[in-house]
Design an enzyme around this catalytic site. Structure first.
Site, PDB file in Angstrom:
ATOM      1  N   CYS A 119       0.817  -1.219   0.000  1.00  0.00           N
ATOM      2  CA  CYS A 119       0.000   0.000   0.000  1.00  0.00           C
ATOM      3  C   CYS A 119       0.849   1.267   0.000  1.00  0.00           C
ATOM      4  CB  CYS A 119      -0.948  -0.006   1.202  1.00  0.00           C
ATOM      5  SG  CYS A 119      -0.114  -0.235   2.784  1.00  0.00           S
ATOM      6  N   HIS A 167      -1.546   1.333   7.442  1.00  0.00           N
ATOM      7  CA  HIS A 167      -2.019   1.360   6.054  1.00  0.00           C
ATOM      8  C   HIS A 167      -1.811   2.758   5.488  1.00  0.00           C
ATOM      9  CE1 HIS A 167      -4.257   0.370   2.491  1.00  0.00           C
ATOM     10  NE2 HIS A 167      -5.184   1.291   2.740  1.00  0.00           N
TER      11      HIS A 167
END
Length: 684
Positions: free
Chosen positions: A380, A602
Site C-alpha cells: 500500500c 495502512h
C-alpha cells in the site's frame, strides 16, 4: 480466434532464431519484445495460422529441405516472382520489338518511328523532349558528334517505339490533368512519366516523394511491366534521363557556361568515359543494392497539392526514431543479491503473492476513475505514493486539459496513461538526484541461474535494466513498457526495484539510520524508508525536518536523518496524534495539496483541489478534501468538508473511540478542525 499480425510475425521470427540456434539474438528479442499470452510457441500451430501446410510438405520432400518456416515462405515468394516474370517475357510483344530495334539499325528504326507518328499530345511531348536532348548533346559534347548522332537516332527510335506501345493504353484509360503547371524537377511519377534521375541515391530520395496520381493502378502496373520487359530500351531511355538530369540541375542552379557546371562530379564522366559506363551507373542507381541503402534517408509522404510539394522540397528529412542515449543490461546475480538484502534483509527471502500480483490498474467506477485499485494488503505504501504523484500530474500539471476542478477527476484512458507515465518518471528521476535513472523491465526469461545461498523466484532473474541520463528518455522507455506497469502483475515490484537502482543500493543504505534496515518489513508492509524514497528521493528513516543528533552517552552521538527540503507530496501520520513521532513542516506543507496518510498500518491518500490550502490563513476557514483508499473497495467518492476556527461543537465532547482515525490525522495538520463526512459512512 482473431490472430494478431504482430504476434504471428514475432512468432515467425522467434521460430527462425530458435531453429538457427541464435540464442543470444533471441534473448535480446525477448527483452525488447516480451512474449504475451497470444504468442504462438508451437511450430505446428504457426503453420496452420499461416496456411502453409502444403508448402511445408513440399519442402519436406526436397533433397535439402529448409529448416525454418521463414525460409520456406521467402523461397516460395522468390519462385513465384520468377514464374510471373517468365510469363511476362513470353507474352509481352515489346520484348521482340526491342530485339528488332537493336539488330536492324537506324533505318528500320526510323521507318517505325515515322509509321507511329500521330497528333496525340503524348507524341508532341516526346518529340519536343527528343529535340531538346539532341541540341544538348551537340552543345555539351562537340568532340563526339559522330558517336552522339548515332546514339541520337537510337534514342529517337526507342522513344517513338515506347510511345507507340503505350499510346493506345493512354487513350483508352485516362489523360493526366493538373490544374496548375507542375515542375518536373520536383517529382517523378513511376510508369506515367520518366522524370530526371538524381545524381545520387540520397538526392533521388529527396526529390521523389510519393504523389497520389490520378492514373488508374492497372495503367501504372502496365507501364512498369513494359519497362521491366524491354531491356534494350531501358538502357537508352536511362541515358536520356541522365542527360535530362544534367539539364534540370543546370537550370535549377542557374549555372551558365561550360559542361562542368551541368553535372555533379560523379556524372562529369559522361563526355569522357562514354555511354556504357553512364548506363551502368544509372542502372545501379535504379536498382541499388539493399545493403547500400540508408534507412534514415528513405521517406515516403503523400502530397495533396503543389503548395505542399513546394513546401516539402525546402524541408530536410530526418529519421523520426529518437536517438537512444541509454544503456541496457540484464540483471546479474550480484545485483540481485544486493537488492534482496536491502529489500528483505536476506537473499533467501522472496516477494509475497500480494506483491507479485499488484499492478497499477485504475478503477472503472465513474466517480473514481482517477483511483488505482489495490488487490490485497502489503504494497500500500508504493500504491499510495504513485496515487499521490498521479493526482499531482492530473490536477495541477495537466495543462493540455481544458477541464477544471471536479471534471479533471473523470479522466479518459489516454489521460490516465499519460499521467501515470509522468508520475513514474518523476519518482525515478528524483530518486536518481535528477541526474540519471534506472528502469527495471521484465524480459520474460531468466538471465542467470543462481547457485548457492540465493532463492530464485523468477522475478529478479528476468529483469533487464535501462539506465538513462535525461528525463525525456526516461519517459520514452516508460511509454514503451507502460503495459508492464499499468496492467502487468509485477508493477509494484518493478517500480520499487527501479527506485532502488536509480538511487543505488549503496546510497539507500547510507540514507538509513541503521544500514541493516530493510525497505519491506514484516507481513510484506512498506517501511517508512521505502515511502520516503518514493516521496522525497531519499530512503531516510524519519519524517521530521532535517537531521537530528542525539547524545547516546560516553561521548557518542547518533545521527537521525530526516527530510531535507519541502516536498511536492506531503504526509500525515496517525502516530503523530499519539505522540510517537513528529511530522515536519516539509511534509505537512508540501508544494501540492496532496498528502499520503499513514493510519492503522495502512497508507492512503487525502487531497484537495485548491492550492490555497497550503497557506496558513488566519480566521475561519472551510474547505473540501477528497479521500481515496485503493484497498477499501470504494464505490463512491468520499468528500470531507473541513471547518477550521469556526464556532462548532468541540471535538472533545465526542467519545474518542468513535472519532475516525482519518479525522485525527487531519487535526495534526489543522488543529481543532471539525470534519463533516457529507452523508458518507465514516471509516472507523
Amino acid at each position: 480466434m482473431v490472430v494478431s499480425v504482430e504476434e504471428v510475425s514475432s512468432s515467425l521470427v522467434r521460430e527462425y532464431l530458435s531453429r538457427k540456434g541464435l540464442k543470444r539474438t533471441m534473448a535480446c528479442m525477448d527483452e525488447e519484445l516480451p512474449r504475451t499470452e497470444s504468442s504462438i510457441n508451437n511450430r505446428s500451430d504457426l503453420r496452420q495460422v499461416l496456411h502453409m501446410e502444403g508448402l511445408y510438405r513440399k519442402n519436406k520432400v526436397q533433397k535439402t529441405p529448409l529448416k525454418t518456416l521463414l525460409e520456406i515462405i521467402v523461397k516460395h515468394l522468390i519462385e513465384e516472382h520468377k514464374n510471373n516474370k517468365m510469363s511476362c517475357n513470353q507474352s509481352d510483344p515489346l520484348q521482340s520489338a526491342a530485339n528488332v530495334i537493336l539488330t536492324t539499325g537506324s533505318n528500320s528504326s526510323q521507318t517505325r518511328m515515322n509509321d507511329s507518328k500521330t497528333e496525340d499530345i503524348t507524341s508532341a511531348f516526346v518529340n519536343s523532349k527528343t529535340a531538346k536532348l539532341r541540341s544538348f548533346i551537340e552543345e555539351a559534347c562537340p568532340s563526339q558528334t559522330t558517336l552522339e548522332n548515332h546514339k541520337g537516332q537510337l534514342l529517337m527510335a526507342s522513344l517513338q517505339e515506347k510511345e507507340s506501345c503505350t499510346k493506345k493504353d493512354l487513350e483508352r484509360k485516362t489523360v493526366i490533368s493538373e490544374s496548375t503547371p507542375k515542375k518536373k524537377t520536383n517529382f517523378i511519377r513511376r510508369g506515367m512519366m520518366h522524370g530526371p534521375i538524381a545524381s545520387t541515391l540520397q538526392e533521388s530520395n529527396r526529390n521523389r516523394p510519393t504523389r497520389r496520381s490520378e492514373v488508374p493502378q492497372p495503367l501504372l502496373r502496365k507501364e512498369e511491366q513494359n519497362m521491366s520487359c524491354d531491356a534494350g530500351l531501358l538502357a537508352i531511355s536511362l541515358h536520356q534521363k541522365s542527360v535530362q538530369s544534367g539539364l534540370t540541375e543546370f537550370s535549377s542552379a542557374g549555372c551558365v557556361g561550360g559542361k562542368q557546371g551541368l553535372l555533379n562530379p560523379p556524372e562529369r564522366q559522361l563526355s569522357d568515359e562514354g555511354f556504357e559506363k553512364v548506363g551502368k551507373s544509372i542502372l545501379k542507381t535504379r536498382n541499388p543494392n539493399v545493403a547500400d541503402l540508408d534507412v534514415s534517408e528513405m521517406v515516403l509522404d503523400d502530397i495533396e497539392d503543389e503548395d505542399e510539394l513546394q513546401h516539402l522540397s525546402k524541408m530536410s528529412f530526418h529519421t523520426s526514431i529518437p536517438k537512444q542515449s541509454y544503456a541496457s543490461c540484464p540483471m546479474d546475480q550480484h545485483t540481485a543479491t544486493e537488492l534482496k538484502d536491502v529489500l528483505f534483509g536476506s537473499s533467501l527471502n522472496c516477494f509475497s503473492v500480494e506483491w507479485r500480483n499488484q499492478g497499477f490498474a485504475f478503477s472503472e467506477t465513474h466517480d473514481l476513475r482517477y483511483g488505482i485499485v489495490q488487490k490485497k494488503g502489503g504494497p500500500c505504501g508504493v500504491l499510495a505514493s504513485i496515487q499521490a504523484f498521479f493526482l499531482k500530474k492530473l490536477l495541477f500539471e495537466n495543462i493540455e486539459s481544458s477541464m477544471t476542478g471536479l471534471q479533471r477527476l473523470r479522466p479518459s484512458n489516454t489521460t490516465r496513461r499519460k499521467c501515470l507515465v509522468l508520475a513514474l518518471a518523476e519518482i525515478l528521476w528524483r530518486a536518481g538526484d535528477e541526474k540519471q535513472a534506472t528502469i527495471a523491465i521484465s524480459s520474460g526469461r531468466n538471465h542467470f541461474s543462481p547457485p548457492g545461498r540465493y532463492k530464485s523466484e523468477g522475478v529478479l532473474e528476468k529483469i533487464t535494466r535501462f539506465t538513462v541520463d535525461n528525463i525525456k528518455d526516461l519517459q520514452f522507455i516508460l511509454e514503451q513498457h507502460i503495459e508492464q506497469f499499468e496492467s502487468g502483475p509485477l508493477a509494484c515490484i518493478l517500480l520499487t526495484i527501479s527506485a532502488v537502482l536509480s538511487r543505488s543500493v549503496l546510497k539507500v543504505r547510507e540514507d538509513m539510520d541503521v544500514p541493516t534496515n530493510t525497505l519491506i518489513g514484516a507481513h510484506g508492509y512498506c517501511t517508512q524508508e521505502l515511502v520516503n524514497l518514493l516521496l522525497c528521493g531519499r530512503a531516510v528513516s524519519n519524517i521530521f525536518d532535517n537531521d537530528m543528533e542525539l547524545d547516546s552517552g560516553n561521548g557518542n552521538r547518533t545521527l537521525l536523518k530526516g527530510i531535507k527540503s519541502r516536498c511536492d507530496i506531503g504526509l500525515l501520520s496517525l502516530f503523530e496524534h499519539y505522540n510517537i513521532c513528529k511530522v515536519g513542516a516539509y511534509l505537512k506543507t508540501p508544494h501540492s495539496p496532496i498528502w499520503v496518510v499513514c493510519s492503522e498500518s495502512h497508507f492512503s491518500v487525502l487531497f484537495g483541489l485548491q492550492m490555497e490550502l497550503l497557506t496558513d490563513q488566519d480566521g475561519a476557514l472551510e474547505f473540501d478534501l477528497y479521500y481515496y483508499d485503493g484497498l477499501a473497495n470504494q464505490q463512491e467518492e468520499i468528500r470531507l468538508t473541513v471547518s477550521v476556527g469556526m464556532s462548532t461543537p468541540s471535538c472533545r465532547d465526542v467519545d474518542p473511540d468513535l472519532i475516525p482515525p482519518l479525522e485525527l490525522c487531519i487535526r495534526t495538520r489543522w488543529k481543532d478542525a471539525v470534519v463533516s463526512w457529507n452523508d458518507t459512512e465514516p471509516i472507523l
